[in-house]
Design a protein around this motif. Structure first.
Motif, PDB file in Angstrom:
ATOM      1  N   GLU A  38       0.856  -1.185   0.000  1.00  0.00           N
ATOM      2  CA  GLU A  38       0.000   0.000   0.000  1.00  0.00           C
ATOM      3  C   GLU A  38       0.888   1.230   0.000  1.00  0.00           C
ATOM      4  O   GLU A  38       1.482   1.564   1.014  1.00  0.00           O
ATOM      5  CB  GLU A  38      -0.917  -0.004   1.224  1.00  0.00           C
ATOM      6  CG  GLU A  38      -1.962   1.077   1.193  1.00  0.00           C
ATOM      7  CD  GLU A  38      -2.782   1.126  -0.100  1.00  0.00           C
ATOM      8  OE1 GLU A  38      -2.915   2.232  -0.648  1.00  0.00           O
ATOM      9  OE2 GLU A  38      -3.266   0.086  -0.570  1.00  0.00           O
ATOM     10  N   PRO A  39       1.061   1.889  -1.109  1.00  0.00           N
ATOM     11  CA  PRO A  39       0.432   1.647  -2.401  1.00  0.00           C
ATOM     12  C   PRO A  39       1.157   0.541  -3.177  1.00  0.00           C
ATOM     13  O   PRO A  39       2.337   0.274  -2.926  1.00  0.00           O
ATOM     14  CB  PRO A  39       0.584   2.988  -3.119  1.00  0.00           C
ATOM     15  CG  PRO A  39       1.843   3.569  -2.564  1.00  0.00           C
ATOM     16  CD  PRO A  39       1.901   3.094  -1.133  1.00  0.00           C
ATOM     17  N   PRO A  40       0.475  -0.079  -4.156  1.00  0.00           N
ATOM     18  CA  PRO A  40       1.115  -1.081  -5.011  1.00  0.00           C
ATOM     19  C   PRO A  40       2.312  -0.467  -5.753  1.00  0.00           C
ATOM     20  O   PRO A  40       2.227   0.688  -6.196  1.00  0.00           O
ATOM     21  CB  PRO A  40       0.011  -1.484  -5.982  1.00  0.00           C
ATOM     22  CG  PRO A  40      -1.255  -1.112  -5.288  1.00  0.00           C
ATOM     23  CD  PRO A  40      -0.931   0.105  -4.478  1.00  0.00           C
ATOM     24  N   GLN A  56      -0.628   5.481  -7.685  1.00  0.00           N
ATOM     25  CA  GLN A  56      -1.159   6.577  -6.885  1.00  0.00           C
ATOM     26  C   GLN A  56      -2.226   7.284  -7.707  1.00  0.00           C
ATOM     27  O   GLN A  56      -1.980   8.330  -8.297  1.00  0.00           O
ATOM     28  CB  GLN A  56      -0.061   7.586  -6.517  1.00  0.00           C
ATOM     29  CG  GLN A  56       1.013   7.034  -5.645  1.00  0.00           C
ATOM     30  CD  GLN A  56       0.642   7.079  -4.178  1.00  0.00           C
ATOM     31  OE1 GLN A  56      -0.504   7.260  -3.802  1.00  0.00           O
ATOM     32  NE2 GLN A  56       1.625   6.905  -3.332  1.00  0.00           N
TER      33      GLN A  56
END
Length: 127
Positions: A38-40, A56
């Protein structure tokens, strides 16, 4: 004192789409891929430069303006043939006075990439 450009951090809308572009179409080496983070995020490498792709979506509504990435390639015409087979937005190869033959393409988030095959005696862009 600044010693060099070590990494780029690109916020992207779709990690899988961006990873496919940089890894599969441009041939950059995959260094890491963390789709569950998180985030990828994922990291690809070109030479010594790391490009961190981070999903994002909410941080930027319009990306890709004012930044152009200039990446050296060995055979710009072969890369043009590969990219134009899947992307109609790649610009045809052009020879320029600043030392190379290049193509221009947008990545999935509209970041402009200039892919240049430098003349034999030229290894970087002169401005």
């Amino acid at each position: 004192m600044v010693t060099g450009l070590d990494a780029l951090f690109l916020e992207v809308n779709n990690l899988d789409e961006s990873l496919s572009f940089y890894r599969d179409q441009l041939g950059l080496a995959l260094e890491s891929h963390n789709p569950g983070a998180e985030p990828p995020m994922a990291t690809v490498r070109v030479g010594a430069l790391k490009i961190n792709l981070v999903q994002q979506i909410e941080t930027m509504l319009k990306r890709g303006r004012g930044v152009h990435f200039v990446l050296g390639v060995k055979d710009v015409d072969a890369l043009f043939a590969k990219l134009s087979a899947v992307d109609n937005h790649v610009q045809s190869p052009s020879d320029e006075g600043w030392g190379g033959r290049f193509i221009s393409v947008l990545d999935p988030d509209s970041y402009r990439l200039v892919l240049v095959e430098w003349n034999a005696n030229q290894t970087e862009m002169r401005v």
